[in-house]
Design a protein around this motif. Structure first.
Motif, PDB file in Angstrom:
ATOM      1  N   MET A  95       0.791  -1.218   0.000  1.00  0.00           N
ATOM      2  CA  MET A  95       0.000   0.000   0.000  1.00  0.00           C
ATOM      3  C   MET A  95       0.833   1.283   0.000  1.00  0.00           C
ATOM      4  N   PRO A  96       1.841   1.436   0.882  1.00  0.00           N
ATOM      5  CA  PRO A  96       2.635   2.683   0.825  1.00  0.00           C
ATOM      6  C   PRO A  96       3.308   2.886  -0.524  1.00  0.00           C
ATOM      7  N   LEU A  97       3.804   1.796  -1.127  1.00  0.00           N
ATOM      8  CA  LEU A  97       4.476   1.904  -2.416  1.00  0.00           C
ATOM      9  C   LEU A  97       3.495   2.263  -3.523  1.00  0.00           C
ATOM     10  N   LEU A  98       2.281   1.701  -3.458  1.00  0.00           N
ATOM     11  CA  LEU A  98       1.267   2.032  -4.461  1.00  0.00           C
ATOM     12  C   LEU A  98       0.876   3.506  -4.376  1.00  0.00           C
ATOM     13  N   PHE A  99       0.709   4.019  -3.155  1.00  0.00           N
ATOM     14  CA  PHE A  99       0.394   5.439  -2.984  1.00  0.00           C
ATOM     15  C   PHE A  99       1.533   6.312  -3.511  1.00  0.00           C
ATOM     16  N   ALA A 100       2.778   5.881  -3.233  1.00  0.00           N
ATOM     17  CA  ALA A 100       3.935   6.644  -3.708  1.00  0.00           C
ATOM     18  C   ALA A 100       3.986   6.664  -5.226  1.00  0.00           C
ATOM     19  N   LEU A 101       3.765   5.509  -5.864  1.00  0.00           N
ATOM     20  CA  LEU A 101       3.785   5.449  -7.326  1.00  0.00           C
ATOM     21  C   LEU A 101       2.645   6.263  -7.923  1.00  0.00           C
ATOM     22  N   PHE A 102       1.499   6.262  -7.261  1.00  0.00           N
ATOM     23  CA  PHE A 102       0.365   7.065  -7.726  1.00  0.00           C
ATOM     24  C   PHE A 102       0.755   8.538  -7.772  1.00  0.00           C
ATOM     25  N   GLN A 103       1.391   9.009  -6.703  1.00  0.00           N
ATOM     26  CA  GLN A 103       1.830  10.405  -6.667  1.00  0.00           C
ATOM     27  C   GLN A 103       2.866  10.691  -7.747  1.00  0.00           C
ATOM     28  N   VAL A 104       3.797   9.756  -7.925  1.00  0.00           N
ATOM     29  CA  VAL A 104       4.858   9.955  -8.913  1.00  0.00           C
ATOM     30  C   VAL A 104       4.286  10.100 -10.313  1.00  0.00           C
ATOM     31  N   PHE A 105       3.397   9.189 -10.705  1.00  0.00           N
ATOM     32  CA  PHE A 105       2.883   9.202 -12.078  1.00  0.00           C
ATOM     33  C   PHE A 105       1.864  10.312 -12.319  1.00  0.00           C
ATOM     34  N   ARG A 106       1.213  10.777 -11.268  1.00  0.00           N
ATOM     35  CA  ARG A 106       0.230  11.846 -11.460  1.00  0.00           C
ATOM     36  C   ARG A 106       0.833  13.233 -11.433  1.00  0.00           C
ATOM     37  N   THR A 107       1.982  13.397 -10.777  1.00  0.00           N
ATOM     38  CA  THR A 107       2.489  14.751 -10.544  1.00  0.00           C
ATOM     39  C   THR A 107       3.864  15.029 -11.130  1.00  0.00           C
ATOM     40  N   THR A 108       4.592  13.993 -11.560  1.00  0.00           N
ATOM     41  CA  THR A 108       5.972  14.195 -12.003  1.00  0.00           C
ATOM     42  C   THR A 108       6.030  14.542 -13.489  1.00  0.00           C
ATOM     43  N   ILE A 109       6.656  15.644 -13.796  1.00  0.00           N
ATOM     44  CA  ILE A 109       6.712  16.119 -15.181  1.00  0.00           C
ATOM     45  C   ILE A 109       7.561  15.200 -16.061  1.00  0.00           C
ATOM     46  N   GLU A 110       8.585  14.538 -15.454  1.00  0.00           N
ATOM     47  CA  GLU A 110       9.466  13.677 -16.248  1.00  0.00           C
ATOM     48  C   GLU A 110       8.734  12.502 -16.889  1.00  0.00           C
ATOM     49  N   LEU A 111       7.607  12.099 -16.303  1.00  0.00           N
ATOM     50  CA  LEU A 111       6.894  10.921 -16.803  1.00  0.00           C
ATOM     51  C   LEU A 111       5.731  11.281 -17.731  1.00  0.00           C
ATOM     52  N   ARG A 112       5.500  12.569 -17.935  1.00  0.00           N
ATOM     53  CA  ARG A 112       4.424  12.982 -18.824  1.00  0.00           C
ATOM     54  C   ARG A 112       4.747  12.596 -20.265  1.00  0.00           C
ATOM     55  N   ALA A 113       3.756  12.029 -20.944  1.00  0.00           N
ATOM     56  CA  ALA A 113       3.864  11.652 -22.364  1.00  0.00           C
ATOM     57  C   ALA A 113       4.972  10.632 -22.625  1.00  0.00           C
ATOM     58  N   GLU A 114       5.363   9.882 -21.589  1.00  0.00           N
ATOM     59  CA  GLU A 114       6.368   8.827 -21.770  1.00  0.00           C
ATOM     60  C   GLU A 114       5.655   7.541 -22.208  1.00  0.00           C
ATOM     61  N   PRO A 115       5.923   7.033 -23.403  1.00  0.00           N
ATOM     62  CA  PRO A 115       5.233   5.827 -23.884  1.00  0.00           C
ATOM     63  C   PRO A 115       5.926   4.557 -23.398  1.00  0.00           C
ATOM     64  N   PHE A 116       5.222   3.427 -23.526  1.00  0.00           N
ATOM     65  CA  PHE A 116       5.815   2.124 -23.258  1.00  0.00           C
ATOM     66  C   PHE A 116       5.849   1.332 -24.568  1.00  0.00           C
ATOM     67  N   ILE A 117       4.827   0.526 -24.813  1.00  0.00           N
ATOM     68  CA  ILE A 117       4.733  -0.215 -26.081  1.00  0.00           C
ATOM     69  C   ILE A 117       3.271  -0.238 -26.531  1.00  0.00           C
ATOM     70  N   TRP A 118       3.073  -0.476 -27.806  1.00  0.00           N
ATOM     71  CA  TRP A 118       1.758  -0.690 -28.394  1.00  0.00           C
ATOM     72  C   TRP A 118       0.787   0.425 -28.038  1.00  0.00           C
ATOM     73  N   TRP A 119      -0.286   0.088 -27.330  1.00  0.00           N
ATOM     74  CA  TRP A 119      -1.340   1.075 -27.085  1.00  0.00           C
ATOM     75  C   TRP A 119      -1.021   2.001 -25.901  1.00  0.00           C
ATOM     76  N   ILE A 120       0.041   1.709 -25.151  1.00  0.00           N
ATOM     77  CA  ILE A 120       0.371   2.522 -23.969  1.00  0.00           C
ATOM     78  C   ILE A 120       1.245   3.689 -24.429  1.00  0.00           C
ATOM     79  N   LYS A 121       0.607   4.820 -24.649  1.00  0.00           N
ATOM     80  CA  LYS A 121       1.296   5.982 -25.210  1.00  0.00           C
ATOM     81  C   LYS A 121       1.774   6.973 -24.159  1.00  0.00           C
TER      82      LYS A 121
END
Length: 219
Positions: A95-121
């Motif tokens: 749970m603490p790690l999930l909350f931390a990752l939630f904050q990271v992906f929602r608020t961190t500018i470095e991860l904006r518009a970073e794609p992975f593969i296929w449909w994950i843009k």
């Protein structure tokens, strides 16, 4: 925790240019880190399953005296060296790690518009494949793939934890409720978070498969 997670992800990104693959490596690292604790949890769950016939016998014997039933049940757990709360540790650890990752992906500018593969843009937003003409409470108005994969892995993990044994109706109902609730709320979460959680569930399933039955049932 969020700052620490972001620091690790950014450092890994210096060597791995795709944050999706960074998350895969991060999932493996976290699973290795918590492996001793989760292994103990699965052993506790297996031991609890073995005690179910004895617990049922105690309920039949002391069914009219809740206090005596509780005392006898706790005595049984103590004699067999079983912790009834042991199976909760993996979720509490996550749970603490999930909350931390939630904050990271929602608020961190470095991860904006970073794609992975296929449909994950974009790992910072849900991996929506199409939009619905209406909105479902909690779920939203889009359909994403990763939450579906996540809830399937979660369901398989729960089935493996039960070991095919008969479960009390209340416990089974709660498992179904939690699985459905996670599916609804995770549909609106960033795809990076869903990717991590799905991978962690898959690794957990693999861990449960690899633990020998004789080892898993040793309290």
């Amino acid at each position: 925790i969020s700052k620490g997670v972001l620091f690790i992800l950014k450092k890994l990104h210096e060597f791995i240019p795709n944050y999706g693959y960074v998350l895969i490596l991060f999932s493996f690292a976290v699973k290795l880190l918590v492996y001793p604790l989760t292994k103990k949890s699965y052993q506790s769950t297996a031991a609890m399953q073995q005690l179910q016939p004895d617990v049922a016998a105690l309920k039949e014997k002391h069914g009219n005296n809740p206090q005596k039933l509780q005392q006898a049940t706790m005595k049984l757990y103590k004699e067999r060296g079983v912790n009834p709360l042991g199976g909760c540790f993996p979720m509490l650890l996550q749970m603490p790690l999930l909350f931390a990752l939630f904050q990271v992906f929602r608020t961190t500018i470095e991860l904006r518009a970073e794609p992975f593969i296929w449909w994950i843009k974009d790992l910072s937003v849900p991996d929506a494949v199409f939009n619905l003409p209406f909105s479902v409470p909690l779920y939203g108005s889009h359909v994403a793939i990763l939450p579906i994969l996540m809830v399937v892995s979660m369901f398989i993990q729960q089935r493996m934890m039960s070991g095919g044994a008969a479960q009390p109706p209340q416990q089974k109902t709660m498992q179904y409720f939690m699985t459905g609730f996670f599916f609804l709320i995770f549909n609106g979460f960033p795809s990076g978070l869903n990717l991590y959680y799905t991978l962690f569930n898959v690794l957990t399933i693999a861990q449960q498969k690899l633990i020998p039955p004789a080892e898993a049932t040793t309290a």
